[in-house]
Motif scaffolding. Structure first.
Motif, PDB file in Angstrom:
ATOM      1  N   GLN A 171     120.287  30.297 116.064  1.00 15.81           N
ATOM      2  CA  GLN A 171     120.775  29.427 117.131  1.00 15.81           C
ATOM      3  C   GLN A 171     120.840  27.968 116.694  1.00 15.81           C
ATOM      4  O   GLN A 171     121.782  27.250 117.030  1.00 15.81           O
ATOM      5  CB  GLN A 171     119.877  29.582 118.357  1.00 15.81           C
ATOM      6  CG  GLN A 171     119.912  30.984 118.952  1.00 15.81           C
ATOM      7  CD  GLN A 171     119.012  31.130 120.157  1.00 15.81           C
ATOM      8  OE1 GLN A 171     118.644  30.143 120.794  1.00 15.81           O
ATOM      9  NE2 GLN A 171     118.640  32.357 120.476  1.00 15.81           N
ATOM     10  N   GLU A 172     119.831  27.541 115.932  1.00  9.31           N
ATOM     11  CA  GLU A 172     119.804  26.135 115.506  1.00  9.31           C
ATOM     12  C   GLU A 172     121.038  25.793 114.677  1.00  9.31           C
ATOM     13  O   GLU A 172     121.678  24.758 114.885  1.00  9.31           O
ATOM     14  CB  GLU A 172     118.543  25.844 114.676  1.00  9.31           C
ATOM     15  CG  GLU A 172     117.243  26.057 115.411  1.00  9.31           C
ATOM     16  CD  GLU A 172     116.693  27.467 115.266  1.00  9.31           C
ATOM     17  OE1 GLU A 172     115.536  27.701 115.665  1.00  9.31           O
ATOM     18  OE2 GLU A 172     117.416  28.347 114.735  1.00  9.31           O
ATOM     19  N   GLY A 173     121.369  26.664 113.734  1.00  6.64           N
ATOM     20  CA  GLY A 173     122.503  26.399 112.860  1.00  6.64           C
ATOM     21  C   GLY A 173     123.813  26.329 113.610  1.00  6.64           C
ATOM     22  O   GLY A 173     124.628  25.427 113.378  1.00  6.64           O
ATOM     23  N   CYS A 185     128.280  22.911 115.820  1.00  2.00           N
ATOM     24  CA  CYS A 185     129.158  22.518 116.921  1.00  2.00           C
ATOM     25  C   CYS A 185     128.885  21.100 117.409  1.00  2.00           C
ATOM     26  O   CYS A 185     129.807  20.408 117.840  1.00  2.00           O
ATOM     27  CB  CYS A 185     129.046  23.537 118.051  1.00  2.00           C
ATOM     28  SG  CYS A 185     129.800  25.126 117.593  1.00  2.00           S
ATOM     29  N   ASN A 186     127.650  20.658 117.342  1.00  2.00           N
ATOM     30  CA  ASN A 186     127.357  19.261 117.671  1.00  2.00           C
ATOM     31  C   ASN A 186     128.088  18.324 116.719  1.00  2.00           C
ATOM     32  O   ASN A 186     128.703  17.335 117.135  1.00  2.00           O
ATOM     33  CB  ASN A 186     125.852  19.001 117.612  1.00  2.00           C
ATOM     34  CG  ASN A 186     125.194  19.067 118.978  1.00  2.00           C
ATOM     35  OD1 ASN A 186     125.769  18.638 119.977  1.00  2.00           O
ATOM     36  ND2 ASN A 186     123.986  19.600 119.037  1.00  2.00           N
ATOM     37  N   ASP A 198     119.926  33.298 107.491  1.00  2.00           N
ATOM     38  CA  ASP A 198     120.315  33.010 108.878  1.00  2.00           C
ATOM     39  C   ASP A 198     119.464  31.894 109.469  1.00  2.00           C
ATOM     40  O   ASP A 198     119.988  30.926 110.018  1.00  2.00           O
ATOM     41  CB  ASP A 198     120.130  34.256 109.757  1.00  2.00           C
ATOM     42  CG  ASP A 198     121.408  35.046 109.923  1.00  2.00           C
ATOM     43  OD1 ASP A 198     122.449  34.636 109.380  1.00  2.00           O
ATOM     44  OD2 ASP A 198     121.359  36.081 110.598  1.00  2.00           O
ATOM     45  N   SER A 199     118.168  32.057 109.393  1.00  2.00           N
ATOM     46  CA  SER A 199     117.302  31.171 110.170  1.00  2.00           C
ATOM     47  C   SER A 199     116.003  30.752 109.503  1.00  2.00           C
ATOM     48  O   SER A 199     115.502  29.658 109.768  1.00  2.00           O
ATOM     49  CB  SER A 199     116.960  31.846 111.505  1.00  2.00           C
ATOM     50  OG  SER A 199     116.355  33.117 111.291  1.00  2.00           O
ATOM     51  N   MET A 200     115.436  31.584 108.633  1.00  2.00           N
ATOM     52  CA  MET A 200     114.109  31.282 108.097  1.00  2.00           C
ATOM     53  C   MET A 200     114.073  29.974 107.312  1.00  2.00           C
ATOM     54  O   MET A 200     113.151  29.170 107.454  1.00  2.00           O
ATOM     55  CB  MET A 200     113.606  32.432 107.225  1.00  2.00           C
ATOM     56  CG  MET A 200     113.200  33.675 108.009  1.00  2.00           C
ATOM     57  SD  MET A 200     112.812  35.101 106.936  1.00  2.00           S
ATOM     58  CE  MET A 200     111.368  34.478 106.040  1.00  2.00           C
ATOM     59  N   ILE A 201     115.096  29.747 106.486  1.00  2.00           N
ATOM     60  CA  ILE A 201     115.117  28.528 105.679  1.00  2.00           C
ATOM     61  C   ILE A 201     115.286  27.300 106.565  1.00  2.00           C
ATOM     62  O   ILE A 201     114.587  26.292 106.402  1.00  2.00           O
ATOM     63  CB  ILE A 201     116.223  28.591 104.606  1.00  2.00           C
ATOM     64  CG1 ILE A 201     115.912  29.717 103.612  1.00  2.00           C
ATOM     65  CG2 ILE A 201     116.355  27.252 103.886  1.00  2.00           C
ATOM     66  CD1 ILE A 201     117.004  29.949 102.571  1.00  2.00           C
ATOM     67  N   LEU A 230     117.872  17.354 112.258  1.00  2.00           N
ATOM     68  CA  LEU A 230     118.506  18.331 111.373  1.00  2.00           C
ATOM     69  C   LEU A 230     119.983  17.998 111.209  1.00  2.00           C
ATOM     70  O   LEU A 230     120.515  17.989 110.084  1.00  2.00           O
ATOM     71  CB  LEU A 230     118.345  19.738 111.948  1.00  2.00           C
ATOM     72  CG  LEU A 230     119.055  20.878 111.207  1.00  2.00           C
ATOM     73  CD1 LEU A 230     118.447  21.088 109.825  1.00  2.00           C
ATOM     74  CD2 LEU A 230     118.972  22.172 112.020  1.00  2.00           C
ATOM     75  N   ALA A 231     120.658  17.717 112.311  1.00  2.00           N
ATOM     76  CA  ALA A 231     122.078  17.390 112.270  1.00  2.00           C
ATOM     77  C   ALA A 231     122.331  16.118 111.461  1.00  2.00           C
ATOM     78  O   ALA A 231     123.301  16.031 110.693  1.00  2.00           O
ATOM     79  CB  ALA A 231     122.621  17.218 113.688  1.00  2.00           C
ATOM     80  N   LYS A 232     121.449  15.132 111.617  1.00  2.00           N
ATOM     81  CA  LYS A 232     121.604  13.877 110.877  1.00  2.00           C
ATOM     82  C   LYS A 232     121.508  14.123 109.381  1.00  2.00           C
ATOM     83  O   LYS A 232     122.290  13.568 108.590  1.00  2.00           O
ATOM     84  CB  LYS A 232     120.536  12.881 111.311  1.00  2.00           C
ATOM     85  CG  LYS A 232     120.654  11.524 110.636  1.00  2.00           C
ATOM     86  CD  LYS A 232     119.608  10.556 111.156  1.00  2.00           C
ATOM     87  CE  LYS A 232     119.728   9.198 110.468  1.00  2.00           C
ATOM     88  NZ  LYS A 232     118.696   8.244 110.971  1.00  2.00           N
TER      89      LYS A 232
END
Length: 301
Positions: free
Chosen positions: A28-30, A35-36, A190-193, A208-210
């Protein structure tokens, strides 16, 4: 079609690495970060169109989407949250037919990725189809669904494990131990890293996005053509085959499973070493998605 080809430049680096399968690409985070970042690149007129389409979600759809993301049912939903929608509706009967559209799995003796592997539909066909619907549909709910599907598919195709092997379901059947954390190869990418990096650095999704937005990507095009999904998937395939990824090992023309038996114990610094590759894929996904949405929504005005 995109009216332009955009060549991106990125702060140094990046050999290609990765894989694919039936799991949720990037977690979900990725997907939200992609999209952000994409939304911030849109023209104001396009942002208003996207916001209007997000508003087409019914109360039931909003509740389901928020619940899937572990949020309050009444939490505000923006474009970033809707990019997880394609995963949130997978168990709803009317959307189950799209389950295979999140990825493309191939045999170990293939040389290229093409639509011949889309027996029940795949991400190679999903992107152009929902791109067309977004630009041509007259019904706002049809356009809203196309927006959410398309935004998710673009994220999926940039996750290397979503262009993986049939016999291990894109790494889902390969158990790994990465820095003491148990999972499978697909889940790892997918998500762990991403989650490990966020915890290690104390990042929220904004931080994270920055970090991802600062990446420089040299020599990659976001030009959209009939061949673009195949090109994007080939980038992912090359990442999957890279020796440093450890997803497989070259044996003649085949890329066979790693030596030994799972769980495969990866190097202690594996996750930190792969982060440069992952953030390039996330950045590329955001830039290509932004250009894709601009083109589709401009044509629909």
């Amino acid at each position: 079609m995109f009216k332009r080809a955009i060549i991106l430049h990125i702060i140094g680096c990046c050999a290609l690495l990765g894989f694919s399968s039936q799991s949720n690409a990037w977690g979900q985070e990725g997907h939200r970060v992609i999209c952000n970042l994409a939304y911030e690149q849109l023209q104001n007129t396009t942002k208003r169109q996207v916001k209007k389409l997000v508003g087409e979600l019914s109360s039931a759809q909003r509740n389901n989407l928020n619940q899937y993301q572990g949020r309050s049912k009444r939490a505000k939903i923006g474009f970033a949250e809707t990019c997880v929608w394609a995963d949130a509706v997978r168990e709803i009967p009317q959307y189950k037919r799209f389950s295979a559209w999140h990825y493309v799995n191939v045999s170990r003796d293939y040389s290229t990725v093409d639509s011949a592997y889309c027996v029940n539909g795949c991400v190679l066909e999903a992107i152009p189809m929902h791109y067309r619907v977004l630009g041509q549909a007259k019904n706002d709910w049809d356009k809203a669904q196309a927006l959410m599907f398309l935004s998710h598919w673009v994220g999926d195709i940039h996750q290397p494990l979503h262009v993986g092997f049939e016999d291990d379901k894109g790494g889902n059947l390969l158990a790994v131990n990465a820095g003491g954390r148990q999972g499978d190869f697909h889940q790892l990418w997918d998500s762990m890293i991403i989650q490990w990096l966020m915890q290690f650095n104390g990042w929220d999704e904004k931080a994270l996005a920055k970090n991802i937005d600062q990446v420089n990507v040299m020599g990659f095009s976001v030009d959209y053509s009939a061949n673009a999904p195949a090109m994007w998937s080939e980038e992912s395939r090359q990442l999957a085959l890279h020796p440093q990824t450890g997803y497989c090992r070259q044996s003649g023309k085949l890329c066979v499973r790693p030596k030994g038996r799972p769980p495969y114990v990866l190097a202690p610094n594996y996750m930190a070493d792969q982060w440069p590759q992952i953030k390039v894929r996330l950045k590329l996904a955001s830039m290509r998605l932004a250009a894709l949405l601009e083109d589709a929504l401009v044509s629909s005005r």
